[in-house]
Write an enzyme that holds these catalytic residues in place. Structure first.
Site, PDB file in Angstrom:
ATOM      1  N   GLU A 100      38.348  56.251  55.273  1.00 51.99           N
ATOM      2  CA  GLU A 100      38.334  57.665  54.867  1.00 51.99           C
ATOM      3  C   GLU A 100      37.156  58.381  55.522  1.00 51.99           C
ATOM      4  O   GLU A 100      36.142  57.761  55.841  1.00 51.99           O
ATOM      5  CB  GLU A 100      38.151  57.750  53.349  1.00 51.99           C
ATOM      6  CG  GLU A 100      39.426  57.972  52.560  1.00 51.99           C
ATOM      7  CD  GLU A 100      39.905  59.422  52.596  1.00 51.99           C
ATOM      8  OE1 GLU A 100      39.621  60.140  53.577  1.00 51.99           O
ATOM      9  OE2 GLU A 100      40.571  59.826  51.634  1.00 51.99           O
ATOM     10  N   ASP A 101      37.284  59.700  55.676  1.00 53.84           N
ATOM     11  CA  ASP A 101      36.143  60.472  56.161  1.00 53.84           C
ATOM     12  C   ASP A 101      35.131  60.720  55.041  1.00 53.84           C
ATOM     13  O   ASP A 101      33.930  60.567  55.218  1.00 53.84           O
ATOM     14  CB  ASP A 101      36.613  61.810  56.779  1.00 53.84           C
ATOM     15  CG  ASP A 101      37.550  62.597  55.865  1.00 53.84           C
ATOM     16  OD1 ASP A 101      37.888  62.125  54.756  1.00 53.84           O
ATOM     17  OD2 ASP A 101      37.959  63.710  56.257  1.00 53.84           O
ATOM     18  N   ASP A 104      35.213  62.579  47.617  1.00 55.08           N
ATOM     19  CA  ASP A 104      34.603  63.649  46.816  1.00 55.08           C
ATOM     20  C   ASP A 104      35.037  63.464  45.356  1.00 55.08           C
ATOM     21  O   ASP A 104      34.400  62.730  44.603  1.00 55.08           O
ATOM     22  CB  ASP A 104      35.045  64.996  47.397  1.00 55.08           C
ATOM     23  CG  ASP A 104      34.483  66.186  46.651  1.00 55.08           C
ATOM     24  OD1 ASP A 104      33.536  65.999  45.872  1.00 55.08           O
ATOM     25  OD2 ASP A 104      34.991  67.310  46.843  1.00 55.08           O
ATOM     26  N   PHE A 155      29.734  71.363  51.143  1.00 52.76           N
ATOM     27  CA  PHE A 155      30.923  71.272  51.994  1.00 52.76           C
ATOM     28  C   PHE A 155      30.480  70.983  53.423  1.00 52.76           C
ATOM     29  O   PHE A 155      29.757  71.775  54.023  1.00 52.76           O
ATOM     30  CB  PHE A 155      31.739  72.563  51.924  1.00 52.76           C
ATOM     31  CG  PHE A 155      33.045  72.453  52.642  1.00 52.76           C
ATOM     32  CD1 PHE A 155      34.145  71.858  52.033  1.00 52.76           C
ATOM     33  CD2 PHE A 155      33.174  72.911  53.944  1.00 52.76           C
ATOM     34  CE1 PHE A 155      35.353  71.726  52.704  1.00 52.76           C
ATOM     35  CE2 PHE A 155      34.387  72.784  54.626  1.00 52.76           C
ATOM     36  CZ  PHE A 155      35.471  72.192  53.996  1.00 52.76           C
ATOM     37  N   ARG A 168      36.660  69.576  63.597  1.00 51.88           N
ATOM     38  CA  ARG A 168      36.764  68.108  63.570  1.00 51.88           C
ATOM     39  C   ARG A 168      36.084  67.483  64.778  1.00 51.88           C
ATOM     40  O   ARG A 168      35.650  66.338  64.746  1.00 51.88           O
ATOM     41  CB  ARG A 168      38.233  67.669  63.582  1.00 51.88           C
ATOM     42  CG  ARG A 168      39.010  68.038  62.333  1.00 51.88           C
ATOM     43  CD  ARG A 168      40.330  67.263  62.313  1.00 51.88           C
ATOM     44  NE  ARG A 168      41.322  67.873  61.447  1.00 51.88           N
ATOM     45  CZ  ARG A 168      41.417  67.677  60.149  1.00 51.88           C
ATOM     46  NH1 ARG A 168      40.528  66.909  59.536  1.00 51.88           N
ATOM     47  NH2 ARG A 168      42.359  68.249  59.438  1.00 51.88           N
TER      48      ARG A 168
HETATM   49  P1  5GP Z   1      38.838  63.847  47.228  1.00 55.86           P
HETATM   50  O1  5GP Z   1      40.299  63.603  46.962  1.00 55.86           O
HETATM   51  O2  5GP Z   1      37.972  62.623  47.054  1.00 55.86           O
HETATM   52  O3  5GP Z   1      38.319  65.021  46.443  1.00 55.86           O
HETATM   53  O4  5GP Z   1      38.675  64.347  48.704  1.00 55.86           O
HETATM   54  C1  5GP Z   1      39.154  63.667  49.757  1.00 55.86           C
HETATM   55  C2  5GP Z   1      39.493  64.592  50.889  1.00 55.86           C
HETATM   56  O5  5GP Z   1      39.079  65.956  50.668  1.00 55.86           O
HETATM   57  C3  5GP Z   1      38.786  64.144  52.131  1.00 55.86           C
HETATM   58  O6  5GP Z   1      39.524  63.184  52.833  1.00 55.86           O
HETATM   59  C4  5GP Z   1      38.634  65.452  52.892  1.00 55.86           C
HETATM   60  O7  5GP Z   1      39.791  65.708  53.636  1.00 55.86           O
HETATM   61  C5  5GP Z   1      38.502  66.493  51.814  1.00 55.86           C
HETATM   62  N1  5GP Z   1      37.076  66.835  51.540  1.00 55.86           N
HETATM   63  C6  5GP Z   1      36.325  66.518  50.468  1.00 55.86           C
HETATM   64  N2  5GP Z   1      35.075  66.981  50.585  1.00 55.86           N
HETATM   65  C7  5GP Z   1      35.027  67.632  51.790  1.00 55.86           C
HETATM   66  C8  5GP Z   1      33.985  68.306  52.508  1.00 55.86           C
HETATM   67  O8  5GP Z   1      32.815  68.437  52.093  1.00 55.86           O
HETATM   68  N3  5GP Z   1      34.329  68.811  53.716  1.00 55.86           N
HETATM   69  C9  5GP Z   1      35.591  68.698  54.244  1.00 55.86           C
HETATM   70  N4  5GP Z   1      35.795  69.236  55.429  1.00 55.86           N
HETATM   71  N5  5GP Z   1      36.585  68.068  53.592  1.00 55.86           N
HETATM   72  C10 5GP Z   1      36.304  67.525  52.383  1.00 55.86           C
END
Ligand code: 5GP
Length: 183
Positions: A100-101, A104, A155, A168
């Site tokens: 994963e990148d 959050d 963010f 990206r």
């Molecule tokens: P989660 O489901 O854990 O909230 O978030 C996962 C996805 O939300 C990540 O794979 C990413 O695509 C997006 N995401 C969460 N935080 C960020 C952030 O700070 N910046 C960006 N660009 N994408 C985020």
């Protein structure tokens, strides 16, 4: 509208990312020695991380991709995770490493772990370039197995992470400062 790169301030520069990925690759190589490893990149944000991490791993790996969407293109997660593209190959009996990148809220991971559990892999572990533990929602996985960097609840963009599909390709991780911050 195309967002301006002038609004991005560096949080983690490229040398730090490279050094950390080398460490993670060494650890993963050690821990998966003698085992079959399938890396699953979560499109599209994991692409730069996956491509660097796989080259830092010395055990044989197979690579597959899966695409989910949770962000509607802005800076807030919609909270609803949708499977956009499934894996090309079955993972039954495989040691899967989800790449994963960023983690959050943890909702994407919870969804993925659920999807994968039904397919009977031998094991599932998670590698993420970035972790934002302050964003975690109750009932979601707390700790990925391999974390590049733990970052504050901001963010971020770059190194695979986007804003509306842009940024990206920035070769470092930066904080995006929206115009509202100026007011
Ligand atoms: P989660 O489901 O854990 O909230 O978030 C996962 C996805 O939300 C990540 O794979 C990413 O695509 C997006 N995401 C969460 N935080 C960020 C952030 O700070 N910046 C960006 N660009 N994408 C985020």
């Amino acid at each position: 509208m195309i967002p301006s790169i002038e609004r991005v301030s560096t949080l983690i520069d490229r040398p730090r990312i490279e050094a950390r990925i080398a460490e993670l690759g060494a650890r993963i190589s050690e821990e998966y020695a003698g085992r079959d490893l399938t890396m699953v990149g979560i499109l599209k944000g994991s692409v730069p991380f996956l491509s660097d991490l796989m080259r830092a791993i010395t055990v044989p790996v197979q690579v597959d991709f899966l695409e989910v969407s949770s962000y509607g293109g802005g800076m807030e997660s919609s909270g609803v995770v949708r499977l956009v593209k499934d894996l090309s190959h079955p993972i039954e009996g495989k040691n899967v490493l989800i790449v994963e990148d960023i983690v959050d809220t943890g909702l994407t991971l919870r969804y993925l772990l659920d999807v994968f559990a039904h397919r009977k892999p031998a094991s599932v572990a998670i590698a993420t370039l970035l972790d934002k533990p302050e964003g975690r929602q109750p009932g979601t996985p707390l700790l990925p197995d391999y974390i590049g960097f733990t970052i504050p609840n901001r963010f971020v963009v770059g190194y695979g992470l986007d804003l509306g599909g842009y940024f990206r390709n920035i070769p470092y991780v930066g904080v995006y400062h929206p115009p509202e911050e100026d007011e």
